[in-house]
Design an enzyme around this catalytic site. Structure first.
Site, PDB file in Angstrom:
ATOM      1  N   ASP A 193       0.829  -1.209   0.000  1.00  0.00           N
ATOM      2  CA  ASP A 193       0.000   0.000   0.000  1.00  0.00           C
ATOM      3  C   ASP A 193       0.868   1.266   0.000  1.00  0.00           C
ATOM      4  O   ASP A 193       1.721   1.442   0.859  1.00  0.00           O
ATOM      5  CB  ASP A 193      -0.867  -0.048   1.267  1.00  0.00           C
ATOM      6  CG  ASP A 193      -1.805   1.135   1.423  1.00  0.00           C
ATOM      7  OD1 ASP A 193      -1.937   1.936   0.478  1.00  0.00           O
ATOM      8  OD2 ASP A 193      -2.428   1.241   2.509  1.00  0.00           O
ATOM      9  N   HIS A 367      -3.947   4.453   6.571  1.00  0.00           N
ATOM     10  CA  HIS A 367      -2.848   3.986   5.720  1.00  0.00           C
ATOM     11  C   HIS A 367      -1.488   4.340   6.332  1.00  0.00           C
ATOM     12  O   HIS A 367      -1.301   5.449   6.845  1.00  0.00           O
ATOM     13  CB  HIS A 367      -2.951   4.623   4.328  1.00  0.00           C
ATOM     14  CG  HIS A 367      -4.215   4.265   3.611  1.00  0.00           C
ATOM     15  ND1 HIS A 367      -4.347   3.127   2.868  1.00  0.00           N
ATOM     16  CD2 HIS A 367      -5.416   4.896   3.566  1.00  0.00           C
ATOM     17  CE1 HIS A 367      -5.580   3.070   2.364  1.00  0.00           C
ATOM     18  NE2 HIS A 367      -6.248   4.134   2.779  1.00  0.00           N
TER      19      HIS A 367
HETATM   20 ZN   LIG Z   1      -8.103   1.278  -0.451  1.00  0.00          ZN
HETATM   21 ZN   LIG Z   2      -9.276   0.582   2.666  1.00  0.00          ZN
END
Ligand SMILES: [Zn+2]
Ligand SMILES: [Zn+2]
Length: 553
Positions: A193, A367
């Site tokens: 990510d 995130h």
């Molecule tokens: Zn996402």
């Molecule tokens: Zn997500």
């Protein structure tokens, strides 16, 4: 020679959203996520954007299933479209599948779709792959990273994740397991990510938001409190509810998805709100406003959401004013900023106090930021790395982090949607390109092409001019017209003169054309378009869409 693993990126590399990747071994394919993306303001009339399904359609009979990493729509919202054409089982945590099933159910596809629950740490065979589900923390509970144990070694895909060391439910990103994989088998390829790869430092823990919320609730005693967050953010809802209950407030949910998700999460035992502290929104009027907490949808300023309607004084249940405080426990995702700021403006105009993430720390990202990514890389120590999930700049920022962590430049591949890679005994190499354009959905079908969008842009920016004329092709006589009809060029009622002039200019051009040559209907149409376009541009410096309608009388 071991068989190669082919990885095809169909979305999420070059934009935030519509995440979709395909892993292929021995001719069998396992999908990882199939999400949607919310449109930009310039995608006029578009409801959502999907991955291009062309390649999947061509390989339909090879697809073994789809792993859904977590419950966000940018990871599963495309399935209700793809499953209309193809059929395969879905794998995910109970909550993920519970959240994903709504859209699939609405599309009438739930009966022919197997939803297969997997648990933390579980390993199971999906087609030729030995797949392991590793817990990660994120802004929706029970997300997974996925480890594919393959003849080419371990391929680790993080899904969306952060390293929250004090998450609300105590379920940590399983770094110990990732370390063990790295020590024992080694991580051959990491896909991770990149959403926050250009953000310095560490993300804040979700529990820090709870403390801020508690303080805000305490300092706003006497006011009605309305909060908003993503409906899937069960932990945020929990912390709002905890703050409300601590102050003796009763909670009502507002907005369909909030109501559904709160019910689902309570049933699963993931959300704890005492029964006597919950009340239907219909009954909230009977309570003292100072003893109420409403948890609403609309944190992204969606125009028809409960919160936006409240700001516009069109909400069925709630009329807000100076006795209210609205806490927006969220951050606008790219593209939604102007809608969010409109909602805040509307609320402030009627006297509401609005607390948002720019004022207080009422939001934490889901995130990993740079230092977390470095930590992750230092534990996974992959042989090869491909940054995923992000706009191009995020992918490049993540590649830079990998270099900082000591990876050689040739071991890091920055890819884009449509890239296909192959992992072989010799390493990771670009293999092919597949179609991966945007599939625009307006209504329920994805048949809005680039041409339609271009037309919509011209119509929105410049308007349309329709020129209707009937002629006798054999004699060149104009029988009726030309008549100019317009929307968006000049306002017809106030611009009779310029419209008359335009009609005269077109009539002259038609006479000219016939004087020079024998002419057919098609070329006459071109003359009409050119004459009208030239007049409009010379007189007004505008370029509306010109639609000639030439009929033979
Ligand atoms: Zn996402
Ligand atoms: Zn997500």
């Amino acid at each position: 020679m071991s068989p190669p693993v082919t990885i095809t990126f169909l979305g999420g590399l070059g934009e935030i959203g519509r995440n979709c990747a395909a892993f292929e071994l021995d001719g069998r394919i396992v999908l990882l996520d199939c999400g949607l993306m919310f449109p930009d303001a310039d995608m006029l009339g578009i409801d959502l954007v999907l991955p291009d399904f062309t390649w999947l359609r061509e390989h339909a009979d090879q697809i073994e299933g789809c792993i859904v990493t977590h419950g966000h729509e940018d990871h599963h919202g495309g399935l209700s479209f793809l499953l209309r054409e193809l059929s395969f089982p879905l794998y995910g945590s109970a909550l993920t599948l519970g959240l994903a099933r709504n859209r699939i159910d609405e599309a009438g596809l739930i009966d022919r779709t197997d939803l297969i629950e997997v648990t933390d740490g579980e390993r199971r065979r999906i087609g030729p792959f030995d797949v392991e589900f590793i817990p990660v923390t994120h802004s929706v509970p029970h997300g997974f990273a996925t480890a594919f144990h393959t003849p080419q070694g371990v391929i680790l895909h993080t899904g969306d994740f952060k390293l929250d060391l004090t998450p609300v439910d105590g379920r940590l990103t399983d770094l110990a397991r990732i370390g063990a994989l790295s020590d024992q088998q080694g991580v051959r390829l990491l896909l991770a990510d990149s959403t926050n790869a250009d953000e310095k430092g560490y993300s804040r823990s979700e529990t820090t938001v709870g403390a801020v919320l508690r303080d805000l609730f305490a300092s706003h005693a006497g006011k009605r409190i309305i909060t908003t967050c993503f409906a899937s953010h069960v932990h945020r809802v929990q912390q709002i509810a905890d703050a409300a209950v601590a102050e003796g407030r009763t909670i009502a949910t507002m907005g369909m998805s909030m109501k559904k998700n709160v019910r689902l999460a309570r049933q699963m035992g993931l959300l704890h709100i005492p029964d006597h502290r919950l009340v239907d929104i219909e009954d909230v009027g009977e309570l003292d406003p100072a003893e109420v907490c409403i948890i609403s949808t609309g944190s992204q300023g969606e125009p028809m959401s409960a919160l936006a309607l409240m700001a516009a004084d069109e909400n069925r249940w709630i009329k807000v004013g100076s006795g209210d405080v609205v806490i927006m426990s969220s951050h606008p995702i790219p593209g939604n900023e102007s809608n969010v700021s409109k909602v805040i403006d509307g609320l402030v105009r009627v006297g509401v106090e609005v607390v948002h993430s720019g004022i207080e720390d009422v939001h934490a990202t889901g995130h990993a930021k740079q230092e977390e990514l470095k930590t992750f890389h230092s534990i996974a120590r992959p042989e090869w790395f491909v940054p995923v999930h992000g706009e191009y700049r995020h992918l490049v920022a993540h590649a830079r982090i990998a270099h900082q962590m000591g990876m050689a430049a040739e071991r890091v591949l920055v890819c884009e949607d449509g890239d296909q890679l192959q992992l072989t005994d010799d390493g990771l190499v670009p293999h092919a390109r597949v179609p991966a354009g945007y599939l625009y959905v307006d209504g329920i079908v994805g048949d809005v092409g680039q041409g339609v969008l271009r037309d919509r842009r011209v119509l929105a920016e410049e308007g349309v001019v329709v020129v209707v004329v009937a002629v006798d092709i054999s004699t060149g006589a104009i029988i009726t017209g030309p008549e100019v009809i317009t929307r968006g060029w000049v306002y017809e009622d106030e611009a009779a003169e310029i419209i008359d002039q335009c009609e005269a200019a077109v009539a002259d051009a038609i006479k000219d054309a016939f004087a020079r040559d024998a002419i057919d209907l098609e070329s006459l149409q071109r003359f009409v378009r050119r004459a009208a376009g030239k007049f409009v541009n010379e007189q007004t410096r505008r370029r509306p869409m010109i639609v000639p309608v030439v009929m033979e009388a």
